[in-house]
Design a protein around this motif. Structure first.
Motif, mmCIF file in Angstrom:
data_model
loop_
_atom_site.group_PDB
_atom_site.id
_atom_site.type_symbol
_atom_site.label_atom_id
_atom_site.label_comp_id
_atom_site.label_asym_id
_atom_site.label_seq_id
_atom_site.Cartn_x
_atom_site.Cartn_y
_atom_site.Cartn_z
ATOM 1 N N LEU A 10 -5.574 14.074 5.278
ATOM 2 C CA LEU A 10 -4.784 13.919 4.051
ATOM 3 C C LEU A 10 -5.567 13.083 3.042
ATOM 4 C CD1 LEU A 10 -1.104 13.052 5.086
ATOM 5 C CD2 LEU A 10 -1.937 15.154 4.045
ATOM 6 N N PRO A 11 -5.358 13.330 1.748
ATOM 7 C CA PRO A 11 -5.915 12.401 0.770
ATOM 8 C C PRO A 11 -5.201 11.048 0.888
ATOM 9 C CG PRO A 11 -4.525 14.033 -0.315
ATOM 10 C CD PRO A 11 -4.615 14.418 1.133
ATOM 11 N N ARG A 12 -5.837 10.013 0.375
ATOM 12 C CA ARG A 12 -5.218 8.679 0.425
ATOM 13 C C ARG A 12 -3.923 8.712 -0.394
ATOM 14 N NH1 ARG A 12 -6.292 4.080 2.285
ATOM 15 N NH2 ARG A 12 -8.411 4.615 2.890
ATOM 16 N N PRO A 13 -2.781 8.288 0.198
ATOM 17 C CA PRO A 13 -1.527 8.253 -0.557
ATOM 18 C C PRO A 13 -1.625 7.325 -1.769
ATOM 19 C CG PRO A 13 -1.092 8.127 1.790
ATOM 20 C CD PRO A 13 -2.580 7.964 1.614
ATOM 21 N N ARG A 14 -0.970 7.733 -2.854
ATOM 22 C CA ARG A 14 -0.980 6.978 -4.116
ATOM 23 C C ARG A 14 0.187 6.000 -4.133
ATOM 24 N NH1 ARG A 14 1.367 7.996 -9.426
ATOM 25 N NH2 ARG A 14 2.436 9.788 -8.531
ATOM 26 N N PRO A 15 -0.093 4.691 -4.365
ATOM 27 C CA PRO A 15 1.008 3.715 -4.412
ATOM 28 C C PRO A 15 1.896 3.947 -5.639
ATOM 29 C CG PRO A 15 -1.145 2.627 -4.675
ATOM 30 C CD PRO A 15 -1.399 4.086 -4.554
ATOM 31 N N LEU A 16 3.217 3.813 -5.423
ATOM 32 C CA LEU A 16 4.192 3.996 -6.504
ATOM 33 C C LEU A 16 4.920 2.701 -6.850
ATOM 34 C CD1 LEU A 16 5.813 7.388 -5.407
ATOM 35 C CD2 LEU A 16 3.998 7.029 -7.107
ATOM 36 N N THR A 17 5.416 1.998 -5.846
ATOM 37 C CA THR A 17 6.174 0.770 -6.083
ATOM 38 C C THR A 17 6.270 -0.016 -4.773
ATOM 39 O OG1 THR A 17 8.205 -0.123 -7.082
ATOM 40 C CG2 THR A 17 8.472 1.770 -5.627
ATOM 41 N N ARG A 18 6.735 -1.250 -4.879
ATOM 42 C CA ARG A 18 6.952 -2.091 -3.705
ATOM 43 C C ARG A 18 8.184 -2.938 -3.982
ATOM 44 N NH1 ARG A 18 4.479 -6.972 -1.391
ATOM 45 N NH2 ARG A 18 3.450 -7.301 -3.364
ATOM 46 N N TRP B 79 13.086 -5.860 4.900
ATOM 47 C CA TRP B 79 11.660 -5.620 5.021
ATOM 48 C C TRP B 79 11.046 -5.309 3.668
ATOM 49 C CZ3 TRP B 79 15.335 -3.266 8.072
ATOM 50 C CH2 TRP B 79 15.791 -2.012 7.669
ATOM 51 N N TRP B 80 9.780 -5.718 3.545
ATOM 52 C CA TRP B 80 8.996 -5.354 2.369
ATOM 53 C C TRP B 80 8.636 -3.891 2.505
ATOM 54 C CZ3 TRP B 80 8.421 -7.369 -2.210
ATOM 55 C CH2 TRP B 80 8.759 -8.714 -2.387
ATOM 56 N N SER B 81 8.858 -3.149 1.440
ATOM 57 C CA SER B 81 8.707 -1.700 1.453
ATOM 58 C C SER B 81 7.702 -1.267 0.401
ATOM 59 C CB SER B 81 10.061 -1.050 1.159
ATOM 60 O OG SER B 81 11.051 -1.555 2.039
ATOM 61 N N ALA B 82 6.579 -0.713 0.845
ATOM 62 C CA ALA B 82 5.567 -0.175 -0.065
ATOM 63 C C ALA B 82 5.750 1.333 -0.094
ATOM 64 C CB ALA B 82 4.171 -0.551 0.395
ATOM 65 N N VAL B 83 5.922 1.890 -1.300
ATOM 66 C CA VAL B 83 6.249 3.298 -1.461
ATOM 67 C C VAL B 83 5.040 4.034 -2.042
ATOM 68 C CG1 VAL B 83 7.884 4.947 -2.461
ATOM 69 C CG2 VAL B 83 8.645 2.622 -1.869
ATOM 70 N N TYR B 84 4.733 5.185 -1.438
ATOM 71 C CA TYR B 84 3.569 5.998 -1.803
ATOM 72 C C TYR B 84 3.980 7.450 -1.995
ATOM 73 C CZ TYR B 84 0.694 2.129 -0.032
ATOM 74 O OH TYR B 84 0.109 0.903 0.175
ATOM 75 N N GLU B 85 3.028 8.227 -2.509
ATOM 76 C CA GLU B 85 3.205 9.678 -2.628
ATOM 77 C C GLU B 85 1.893 10.340 -2.234
ATOM 78 O OE1 GLU B 85 5.409 12.382 -5.808
ATOM 79 O OE2 GLU B 85 3.573 11.509 -6.622
ATOM 80 N N VAL B 86 1.983 11.493 -1.568
ATOM 81 C CA VAL B 86 0.793 12.241 -1.191
ATOM 82 C C VAL B 86 1.107 13.734 -1.248
ATOM 83 C CG1 VAL B 86 1.196 12.363 1.315
ATOM 84 C CG2 VAL B 86 -1.155 12.256 0.447
ATOM 85 N N ARG B 87 0.073 14.523 -1.542
ATOM 86 C CA ARG B 87 0.206 15.985 -1.522
ATOM 87 C C ARG B 87 -0.364 16.479 -0.201
ATOM 88 N NH1 ARG B 87 2.591 18.980 -4.992
ATOM 89 N NH2 ARG B 87 1.992 17.543 -6.622
ATOM 90 N N CYS B 88 0.397 17.306 0.502
ATOM 91 C CA CYS B 88 -0.041 17.881 1.780
ATOM 92 C C CYS B 88 0.010 19.401 1.676
ATOM 93 C CB CYS B 88 0.850 17.398 2.926
ATOM 94 S SG CYS B 88 0.383 18.092 4.529
ATOM 95 N N VAL C 101 6.072 1.054 5.280
ATOM 96 C CA VAL C 101 5.560 1.971 4.259
ATOM 97 C C VAL C 101 6.425 3.219 4.230
ATOM 98 C CG1 VAL C 101 3.168 1.164 4.286
ATOM 99 C CG2 VAL C 101 3.865 2.951 5.883
ATOM 100 N N PHE C 102 6.559 3.783 3.049
ATOM 101 C CA PHE C 102 7.309 5.011 2.822
ATOM 102 C C PHE C 102 6.378 5.944 2.052
ATOM 103 C CE2 PHE C 102 10.196 1.514 2.981
ATOM 104 C CZ PHE C 102 11.354 1.977 3.577
ATOM 105 N N VAL C 103 6.207 7.176 2.530
ATOM 106 C CA VAL C 103 5.320 8.121 1.860
ATOM 107 C C VAL C 103 6.121 9.374 1.519
ATOM 108 C CG1 VAL C 103 3.156 9.390 1.955
ATOM 109 C CG2 VAL C 103 3.381 7.223 3.209
ATOM 110 N N LEU C 104 6.259 9.643 0.227
ATOM 111 C CA LEU C 104 6.897 10.865 -0.254
ATOM 112 C C LEU C 104 5.846 11.964 -0.188
ATOM 113 C CD1 LEU C 104 9.632 11.770 -1.615
ATOM 114 C CD2 LEU C 104 8.390 11.625 -3.766
#
Length: 194
Positions: free
Chosen positions: A117-125, A137-146, A59-62
């Protein structure tokens, strides 16, 4: 961020104590092994997954702060994959039996040293290939505000700062980035605005 030229290497940042309960040897963490369609076909310790180049999940979280700046960090020299490289994502491997959404929140909170943190929002995979010998590897990309004060894990993060999109763009060609994070960032930048 301090006044720095875009090509300058950043100074070391503050370090935090590791959170309690974290496994001692990351190479022993058990991961699901998946096929080209992201279906689980087995499991193995992380060290074996990396050594044999077995396909797994990440997983990747911006992370953006209250001013819309992006959390950027340099990985520690002790990381098993891409040590001492820069990344504009927090994240990591998905543990065996763990879902992408669970892993995204867990990894973001662990790496940033925060809770709530709020639940990260999925963007792409996407399936990342080209890991400089580390496999794919399979990469699931998310975004979250901190908006919380961050205390990054000392064993994960050697330096960190929140950068504007412009500051980040100025460093893309001059800092050594993790290839999967760079690929994920370019994919996110190409997504239509939502």
């Amino acid at each position: 961020m301090e006044n720095q030229r875009p090509s300058a290497a950043p100074p070391p940042g503050p370090r935090a104590a590791p959170p309690p309960g974290r496994p001692g040897d990351p190479a022993e963490e058990v991961l699901d092994v998946v096929d080209a369609e992201d279906r689980v076909v087995g499991s193995a310790p992380r060290g074996e997954v990396y050594a044999r180049g077995l396909r797994h999940r990440c997983v990747f979280v911006l992370v953006r702060d209250g001013q819309d700046r992006i959390f950027v960090h340099r990985r520690t020299a002790s990381k098993l994959v891409f040590p001492s490289r820069y990344d504009m994502f927090v994240g990591g491997v998905v543990g065996t039996g763990e879902g992408y959404d669970e892993a995204a929140l867990r990894e973001a909170e662990e790496e940033l040293g925060v809770s709530g943190l709020p639940r990260p929002r999925p963007l792409t995979r996407f399936l990342f290939t080209g890991g400089e010998g580390a496999g794919e590897w399979w990469s699931a990309v998310y975004e979250v505000r901190c908006t919380l004060p961050v205390r990054p894990q000392a064993e994960e993060v050697a330096w960190h700062a929140f950068l504007t999109e412009e500051e980040l763009a100025a460093r893309l060609e001059t800092w050594p980035w993790v290839p999967d994070g760079l690929d994920a960032y370019r994919r996110v930048r190409a997504l239509p605005e939502v």
